[in-house]
Write an enzyme that holds these catalytic residues in place. Structure first.
Site, PDB file in Angstrom:
ATOM      1  N   PHE A  11       0.821  -1.213   0.000  1.00  0.00           N
ATOM      2  CA  PHE A  11       0.000   0.000   0.000  1.00  0.00           C
ATOM      3  C   PHE A  11       0.856   1.265   0.000  1.00  0.00           C
ATOM      4  CE2 PHE A  11      -2.349   2.855   3.186  1.00  0.00           C
ATOM      5  CZ  PHE A  11      -2.892   3.645   2.191  1.00  0.00           C
ATOM      6  N   GLY A  13       4.252   1.449   0.209  1.00  0.00           N
ATOM      7  CA  GLY A  13       5.463   1.286  -0.588  1.00  0.00           C
ATOM      8  C   GLY A  13       5.261   1.552  -2.056  1.00  0.00           C
ATOM      9  N   VAL A  40      12.448 -10.048   3.065  1.00  0.00           N
ATOM     10  CA  VAL A  40      13.510  -9.247   3.670  1.00  0.00           C
ATOM     11  C   VAL A  40      14.274 -10.030   4.731  1.00  0.00           C
ATOM     12  CG1 VAL A  40      12.165  -8.195   5.543  1.00  0.00           C
ATOM     13  CG2 VAL A  40      13.985  -6.869   4.447  1.00  0.00           C
ATOM     14  N   ALA A  60       8.619  -2.532   4.310  1.00  0.00           N
ATOM     15  CA  ALA A  60       8.118  -3.887   4.521  1.00  0.00           C
ATOM     16  C   ALA A  60       7.843  -4.129   6.001  1.00  0.00           C
ATOM     17  CB  ALA A  60       9.122  -4.909   3.998  1.00  0.00           C
ATOM     18  N   ALA A  61       6.645  -4.616   6.307  1.00  0.00           N
ATOM     19  CA  ALA A  61       6.304  -4.917   7.695  1.00  0.00           C
ATOM     20  C   ALA A  61       4.983  -5.667   7.737  1.00  0.00           C
ATOM     21  CB  ALA A  61       6.182  -3.642   8.528  1.00  0.00           C
ATOM     22  N   TYR A 163       2.468  -5.343  17.897  1.00  0.00           N
ATOM     23  CA  TYR A 163       2.877  -4.584  16.710  1.00  0.00           C
ATOM     24  C   TYR A 163       3.640  -3.328  17.110  1.00  0.00           C
ATOM     25  CZ  TYR A 163       2.454  -1.356  12.782  1.00  0.00           C
ATOM     26  OH  TYR A 163       2.720  -0.447  11.790  1.00  0.00           O
TER      27      TYR A 163
END
Length: 333
Positions: A11, A13, A40, A60-61, A163
């Site tokens: 979204f 990125g 990653v 990235a997550a 998170y």
């Protein structure tokens, strides 16, 4: 500048990739969802991707509140192990510029002021109070009502769920990398990002995504608590522009610099649901009184440091952004 964008098919990125290209840079997409999937956490894949790269935007997550503590290991693996693998490879490859997708969740609750005791830090909300519909945190010293305000980057961190804890750990890892390598590391602490390409119907999406998905099904958005919880809704294009502003600016070496990245215009969740429903053409939202443990009541940003030091400012207003989001497509739709 050749810039590796981890999570570049996602979204936020994907918008970072677009804005980098618009500014004349060369984005390189690294994403498990790309045509050639790349994780990653895979050291060899990361080393290959860093070849010829000048900087990294680490988007990235695994995002969102999550569904309970059972997914803690997955959050830590994707967010913290992934970041450690990336930073180790950057150190080896000599890449010394990092922009990290941070988050406002590292603060826990936002800034509160008591009329008698000044600025205070309320603890976690009590389950019994939430079940009784008492949603506002009270002064931990006298029990009085509090006035919410804007939280600055110097506020203490107090992550309230798994998170949030991983997002703070990412910042600590980036700070250690910067000290060890002399690199420049910036964490953009995103507030509630919304806009085109948001994922739909996933427990890890933001509240705007849930509301938009409900409207697409012809259902009323379901607003938790009393709808008066305050957030800062910032458009994804403005967030992408902030990433590029950081890359193009000179920032301090050997330390991590954090910038709140929000619109600067707090709105309630109820405001957002009503604006989105009106722009979509209904149905009107329903306030349910339900709650989620781990949610905070009010968290809104003071983004003046980012404006003052890097000249960035949000361009997409709340009403305009909600109208566009109501008309736009979503991932998975």
């Amino acid at each position: 500048m050749r810039v590796l964008v981890t999570g570049g098919a996602g979204f936020i990125g994907s918008h970072v990739v677009d804005v980098l290209a618009e500014h004349g840079h060369e984005p390189v997409v690294f994403d498990v969802a790309a045509d050639v999937g790349a994780d990653v956490r895979d050291p060899e894949a990361v080393v290959r991707a860093l070849d010829g790269v000048d900087a990294v935007c680490h988007q990235a997550a695994m995002v969102g509140l999550g569904t309970g503590f059972g997914d803690a290991a997955e959050y830590v693996s994707r967010n913290d192990l992934g970041t450690a693998v990336l930073l180790a490879a950057m150190a080896e490859a000599g890449v010394r510029r990092l922009v990290l997708a941070g988050s406002m969740v590292v603060y826990g609750e936002g800034r509160y002021e008591c009329g008698r005791h000044g600025v205070v830090r309320p603890g976690a909300r009590d389950v019994a109070d939430l079940a009784a519909g008492c949603f506002e945190p009270l002064c931990p010293r006298c029990g009085s009502e509090l006035s919410p305000g804007l939280v600055g980057e110097d506020a203490p961190t107090d992550p309230r769920n798994v998170y949030a804890t991983t997002k703070l750990a990412q910042e600590h890892l980036a700070a250690a990398w910067a000290r060890a390598t002399g690199g420049t590391a910036v964490s953009l602490r995103y507030h509630n990002v919304y806009g085109p390409r948001m994922p739909q119907d996933t427990p890890y999406a933001g509240v705007a995504s849930f509301f938009r998905s409900a409207l697409a099904r012809g259902e009323a958005p379901r607003v938790f608590e009393d709808g008066r919880q305050r957030r800062d809704f910032v458009h994804v294009r403005d967030v992408a522009e902030a990433n590029v502003a950081v890359l193009e600016a000179g920032t301090a070496q050997g330390v991590l610099t954090a910038y709140n990245t929000g619109s600067g215009e707090p709105h309630t969740v109820g405001d957002m649901a009503r604006a989105l429903a009106a722009a979509y053409g209904g149905p009107d939202p329903v306030v349910t009184g339900e709650y989620r443990l781990g949610d905070v009541r009010h968290i809104t940003a003071d983004s003046s440091r980012l404006r003052a030091e890097l000249g960035w400012k949000p361009e997409v207003g709340f009403a305009e952004g909600m109208r566009e989001f109501a008309r736009s497509g979503m991932r998975g739709s």
